[in-house]
Design a protein around this motif. Structure first.
Motif, PDB file in Angstrom:
ATOM      1  N   ASP A  54       0.771  -1.451  -0.185  1.00  0.00           N
ATOM      2  CA  ASP A  54      -0.283  -0.022  -0.006  1.00  0.00           C
ATOM      3  C   ASP A  54       0.908   1.317   0.040  1.00  0.00           C
ATOM      4  OD1 ASP A  54      -2.287  -1.082   0.020  1.00  0.00           O
ATOM      5  OD2 ASP A  54      -2.507  -0.391   1.655  1.00  0.00           O
ATOM      6  N   GLU A  55       1.842   0.989   0.931  1.00  0.00           N
ATOM      7  CA  GLU A  55       3.286   2.664   1.086  1.00  0.00           C
ATOM      8  C   GLU A  55       3.252   2.588   0.093  1.00  0.00           C
ATOM      9  OE1 GLU A  55       6.769   2.796   3.297  1.00  0.00           O
ATOM     10  OE2 GLU A  55       5.489   1.860   4.590  1.00  0.00           O
ATOM     11  N   LEU A  56       4.199   1.219  -0.900  1.00  0.00           N
ATOM     12  CA  LEU A  56       4.188   1.823  -2.069  1.00  0.00           C
ATOM     13  C   LEU A  56       3.493   2.023  -3.357  1.00  0.00           C
ATOM     14  CD1 LEU A  56       7.008   0.253  -4.056  1.00  0.00           C
ATOM     15  CD2 LEU A  56       5.911  -1.000  -4.669  1.00  0.00           C
ATOM     16  N   LYS A  57       1.800   1.680  -3.054  1.00  0.00           N
ATOM     17  CA  LYS A  57       1.539   2.695  -4.379  1.00  0.00           C
ATOM     18  C   LYS A  57       1.139   3.865  -4.102  1.00  0.00           C
ATOM     19  CE  LYS A  57      -1.127  -1.935  -4.935  1.00  0.00           C
ATOM     20  NZ  LYS A  57      -2.393  -2.415  -3.998  1.00  0.00           N
ATOM     21  N   SER A  58       1.446   4.145  -2.750  1.00  0.00           N
ATOM     22  CA  SER A  58       0.675   5.293  -2.624  1.00  0.00           C
ATOM     23  C   SER A  58       1.964   6.724  -2.879  1.00  0.00           C
ATOM     24  CB  SER A  58       0.093   6.129  -1.906  1.00  0.00           C
ATOM     25  OG  SER A  58       0.623   4.905  -0.639  1.00  0.00           O
ATOM     26  N   LEU A  61       2.511   6.497  -6.710  1.00  0.00           N
ATOM     27  CA  LEU A  61       1.307   7.275  -7.798  1.00  0.00           C
ATOM     28  C   LEU A  61       2.005   8.815  -7.220  1.00  0.00           C
ATOM     29  CD1 LEU A  61      -2.205   6.108  -6.648  1.00  0.00           C
ATOM     30  CD2 LEU A  61      -1.407   6.608  -9.180  1.00  0.00           C
ATOM     31  N   ALA A  62       1.400   9.427  -6.080  1.00  0.00           N
ATOM     32  CA  ALA A  62       2.087  11.125  -5.996  1.00  0.00           C
ATOM     33  C   ALA A  62       3.725  11.133  -5.962  1.00  0.00           C
ATOM     34  CB  ALA A  62       3.378  10.483  -4.365  1.00  0.00           C
ATOM     35  N   VAL A  64       4.373   9.546  -9.896  1.00  0.00           N
ATOM     36  CA  VAL A  64       5.370   9.375 -11.284  1.00  0.00           C
ATOM     37  C   VAL A  64       3.907  10.174 -10.891  1.00  0.00           C
ATOM     38  CG1 VAL A  64       5.709   7.246 -11.236  1.00  0.00           C
ATOM     39  CG2 VAL A  64       3.443   7.327 -11.576  1.00  0.00           C
ATOM     40  N   SER A  65       3.030  11.021 -10.811  1.00  0.00           N
ATOM     41  CA  SER A  65       1.915  11.635 -11.187  1.00  0.00           C
ATOM     42  C   SER A  65       1.976  12.661 -11.795  1.00  0.00           C
ATOM     43  CB  SER A  65       0.494  11.629 -10.309  1.00  0.00           C
ATOM     44  OG  SER A  65       1.179  12.209  -9.655  1.00  0.00           O
ATOM     45  N   HIS A  66       3.217  13.454 -11.621  1.00  0.00           N
ATOM     46  CA  HIS A  66       3.645  14.762 -11.895  1.00  0.00           C
ATOM     47  C   HIS A  66       4.348  14.125 -13.648  1.00  0.00           C
ATOM     48  CE1 HIS A  66       7.474  17.548 -12.835  1.00  0.00           C
ATOM     49  NE2 HIS A  66       6.310  18.241 -12.660  1.00  0.00           N
ATOM     50  N   ASP A  67       5.668  13.290 -13.447  1.00  0.00           N
ATOM     51  CA  ASP A  67       6.136  13.142 -14.340  1.00  0.00           C
ATOM     52  C   ASP A  67       5.514  12.365 -15.461  1.00  0.00           C
ATOM     53  OD1 ASP A  67       8.359  13.139 -12.506  1.00  0.00           O
ATOM     54  OD2 ASP A  67       9.208  11.948 -13.414  1.00  0.00           O
ATOM     55  N   LEU A  68       4.242  11.871 -15.418  1.00  0.00           N
ATOM     56  CA  LEU A  68       3.165  11.196 -16.154  1.00  0.00           C
ATOM     57  C   LEU A  68       2.251  12.543 -17.549  1.00  0.00           C
ATOM     58  CD1 LEU A  68       1.274   8.515 -14.766  1.00  0.00           C
ATOM     59  CD2 LEU A  68       3.534   8.503 -16.489  1.00  0.00           C
ATOM     60  N   ARG A  69       2.144  13.365 -15.755  1.00  0.00           N
ATOM     61  CA  ARG A  69       1.545  14.433 -17.141  1.00  0.00           C
ATOM     62  C   ARG A  69       2.532  15.069 -17.370  1.00  0.00           C
ATOM     63  NH1 ARG A  69      -1.041  15.923 -11.520  1.00  0.00           N
ATOM     64  NH2 ARG A  69      -2.882  14.639 -12.255  1.00  0.00           N
ATOM     65  N   THR A  70       3.170  15.354 -16.903  1.00  0.00           N
ATOM     66  CA  THR A  70       4.166  16.351 -18.083  1.00  0.00           C
ATOM     67  C   THR A  70       4.918  16.598 -19.579  1.00  0.00           C
ATOM     68  OG1 THR A  70       4.928  16.833 -16.209  1.00  0.00           O
ATOM     69  CG2 THR A  70       6.361  17.976 -18.018  1.00  0.00           C
ATOM     70  N   THR A 227      14.690   2.407  -3.250  1.00  0.00           N
ATOM     71  CA  THR A 227      13.240   3.343  -3.804  1.00  0.00           C
ATOM     72  C   THR A 227      13.014   4.383  -3.918  1.00  0.00           C
ATOM     73  OG1 THR A 227      13.021   1.086  -4.154  1.00  0.00           O
ATOM     74  CG2 THR A 227      11.401   2.587  -5.232  1.00  0.00           C
ATOM     75  N   PHE A 228      12.677   5.088  -4.571  1.00  0.00           N
ATOM     76  CA  PHE A 228      11.692   6.149  -4.143  1.00  0.00           C
ATOM     77  C   PHE A 228      12.531   7.908  -3.938  1.00  0.00           C
ATOM     78  CE2 PHE A 228       8.089   4.595  -3.288  1.00  0.00           C
ATOM     79  CZ  PHE A 228       7.428   4.039  -4.758  1.00  0.00           C
ATOM     80  N   TYR A 229      14.805   7.700  -3.723  1.00  0.00           N
ATOM     81  CA  TYR A 229      15.386   8.547  -2.658  1.00  0.00           C
ATOM     82  C   TYR A 229      15.453   9.704  -4.409  1.00  0.00           C
ATOM     83  CZ  TYR A 229      19.402  10.889  -1.873  1.00  0.00           C
ATOM     84  OH  TYR A 229      20.042  11.575  -1.154  1.00  0.00           O
ATOM     85  N   ARG A 230      15.398  10.872  -3.873  1.00  0.00           N
ATOM     86  CA  ARG A 230      15.674  11.849  -5.244  1.00  0.00           C
ATOM     87  C   ARG A 230      16.577  13.211  -4.060  1.00  0.00           C
ATOM     88  NH1 ARG A 230      13.250  14.598  -8.772  1.00  0.00           N
ATOM     89  NH2 ARG A 230      14.826  14.181  -9.605  1.00  0.00           N
ATOM     90  N   GLY A 231      18.369  13.002  -5.065  1.00  0.00           N
ATOM     91  CA  GLY A 231      18.953  14.140  -4.544  1.00  0.00           C
ATOM     92  C   GLY A 231      18.386  15.374  -3.940  1.00  0.00           C
ATOM     93  N   GLU A 232      18.611  16.046  -3.119  1.00  0.00           N
ATOM     94  CA  GLU A 232      18.517  17.951  -2.750  1.00  0.00           C
ATOM     95  C   GLU A 232      18.369  18.520  -4.136  1.00  0.00           C
ATOM     96  OE1 GLU A 232      16.948  18.974  -0.888  1.00  0.00           O
ATOM     97  OE2 GLU A 232      16.804  16.827   0.513  1.00  0.00           O
ATOM     98  N   PRO A 233      19.609  18.432  -4.604  1.00  0.00           N
ATOM     99  CA  PRO A 233      19.542  19.983  -5.945  1.00  0.00           C
ATOM    100  C   PRO A 233      18.598  18.820  -7.263  1.00  0.00           C
ATOM    101  CG  PRO A 233      21.710  18.623  -5.471  1.00  0.00           C
ATOM    102  CD  PRO A 233      20.589  18.003  -4.502  1.00  0.00           C
ATOM    103  N   SER A 234      18.470  17.629  -7.108  1.00  0.00           N
ATOM    104  CA  SER A 234      17.731  17.022  -8.603  1.00  0.00           C
ATOM    105  C   SER A 234      15.611  18.072  -7.995  1.00  0.00           C
ATOM    106  CB  SER A 234      17.814  16.121  -8.319  1.00  0.00           C
ATOM    107  OG  SER A 234      17.117  15.264  -7.063  1.00  0.00           O
TER     108      SER A 234
END
Ligand code: ATP
Ligand code: MG
Length: 284
Positions: A54-58, A61-62, A64-70, A227-234
């Motif tokens: 469940d955690e993975l799914k939410s 969604l959070a 990729v939704s931006h990445d899909l929309r753009t 999974t889901f790690y993103r660096g600060e300046p990115s």
């Protein structure tokens, strides 16, 4: 209802009396309780797994939704503009819209492939279909596919001569190199060098993507494959933080290892190995 108890006949041919009925009812109640306990126990064992998915799914969604929309928005806007009968676009403008559609479609396709792979990795059902391939051909294929993405960079390949054939899942390893190439473009300035290389190391072929970007802080280096790690300046750069996690899952499914080396301000190199298993015969 979790079950039905059928009682057939009495041992001595007589009908059931109140005493028998009480006994059977007591028996059924105990059986129902025992079954209920087993069911609760199983549910309890499953719930951490469910909570994790469940955690993975939410998060997914959070993320990729931006990445899909753009890219979708860009594709839609470009196509709508091109179709507008009121406007006579110049050849240059038309080419620009078509380029945008081409590039954003590639980005969407990569994202969808990554999402499918991630769900297989997380579900533990990822299998590598390994066959013999020429790494030089793989590198040339990836270079071709990345051509539009790396156009603003100084991109080159460096493949050692006479590399032996190696067994791997072509689609998966191509995906790994594509993700690494995409990162090298995303996190570095236009004009800087990106090198896609392949060489022989003891027991394996090592592939690498080197860039001359800002590098990754030593303290976060071990986390970039999470999974889901993103660096600060990115924060400014689009992404979901799943690219490297997928690379790790795919490389490991092919029997290899992946790691990153980086120097703050001097660039990053991500390397991975494809083992040359000594027991398997090379094809003729
Ligand atoms: P996605 O790949 O899902 O679109 P992403 O690029 O943010 O998103 P990863 O590819 O997993 O996710 O990378 C994780 C983080 O590692 C990035 O957010 C970035 O901070 C850092 N990183 C990855 N590659 C590089 C690189 N070549 N140079 C500098 N930082 C990098
Ligand atoms: Mg990435």
């Amino acid at each position: 209802m979790i079950g039905v108890l059928e009682v057939v006949g009495h041992r001595h041919g007589r009908s059931f009396d109140d005493e028998d009925e009480r006994l059977l009812t007591g028996f059924v109640d105990q059986a129902a309780l025992a079954l209920e306990r087993v069911r609760l126990f199983e549910e309890e064992a499953r719930s951490p797994v469910l909570a994790r998915s469940d955690e993975l799914k939410s998060s997914l969604l959070a993320a990729v939704s931006h990445d899909l929309r753009t890219p979708l928005a860009t594709i839609k806007a470009s196509a709508t503009s091109l179709l507008d009968p009121e406007i006579a676009w110049t050849d240059e403008a038309r080419a620009e819209f078509l380029h945008a559609i081409d590039e954003e479609t590639d980005r969407l396709a990569l994202l969808v492939d990554n999402l499918l792979d991630l769900s297989k990795i997380e579900g533990g059902v990822l299998r590598a279909e390994r066959a013999w391939y020429d790494v030089a051909e793989l590198v040339a294929d990836v270079a071709g596919r990345l051509a539009a993405t790396v156009a603003a960079h100084s991109f080159s390949t460096d493949v050692a001569p006479d590399l032996p054939l190696v067994r791997f899942d072509y689609i998966q390893i191509r995906q790994v190199l594509t993700n690494l190439g995409e990162n090298a473009v995303k996190y570095t300035l236009p004009g800087t060098a990106i090198v896609l290389a392949a060489r022989r190391v003891p027991g394996a072929i090592e592939l690498s993507v080197t860039d001359r970007g800002p590098g990754i802080e030593a303290t976060v280096l071990p986390r970039v494959f999470d999974t889901f790690y993103r660096g600060e300046p990115s924060g400014r750069v689009a992404g979901s933080g799943i690219g490297l996690a997928i690379c790790k899952g795919l490389v490991e499914a092919n029997g290899g290892q992946i790691w990153a080396e980086s120097w703050r301000g001097a660039g990053t190199v991500v390397r991975f190995t494809l083992p040359l298993d000594p027991d398997s015969e090379q094809p003729a």
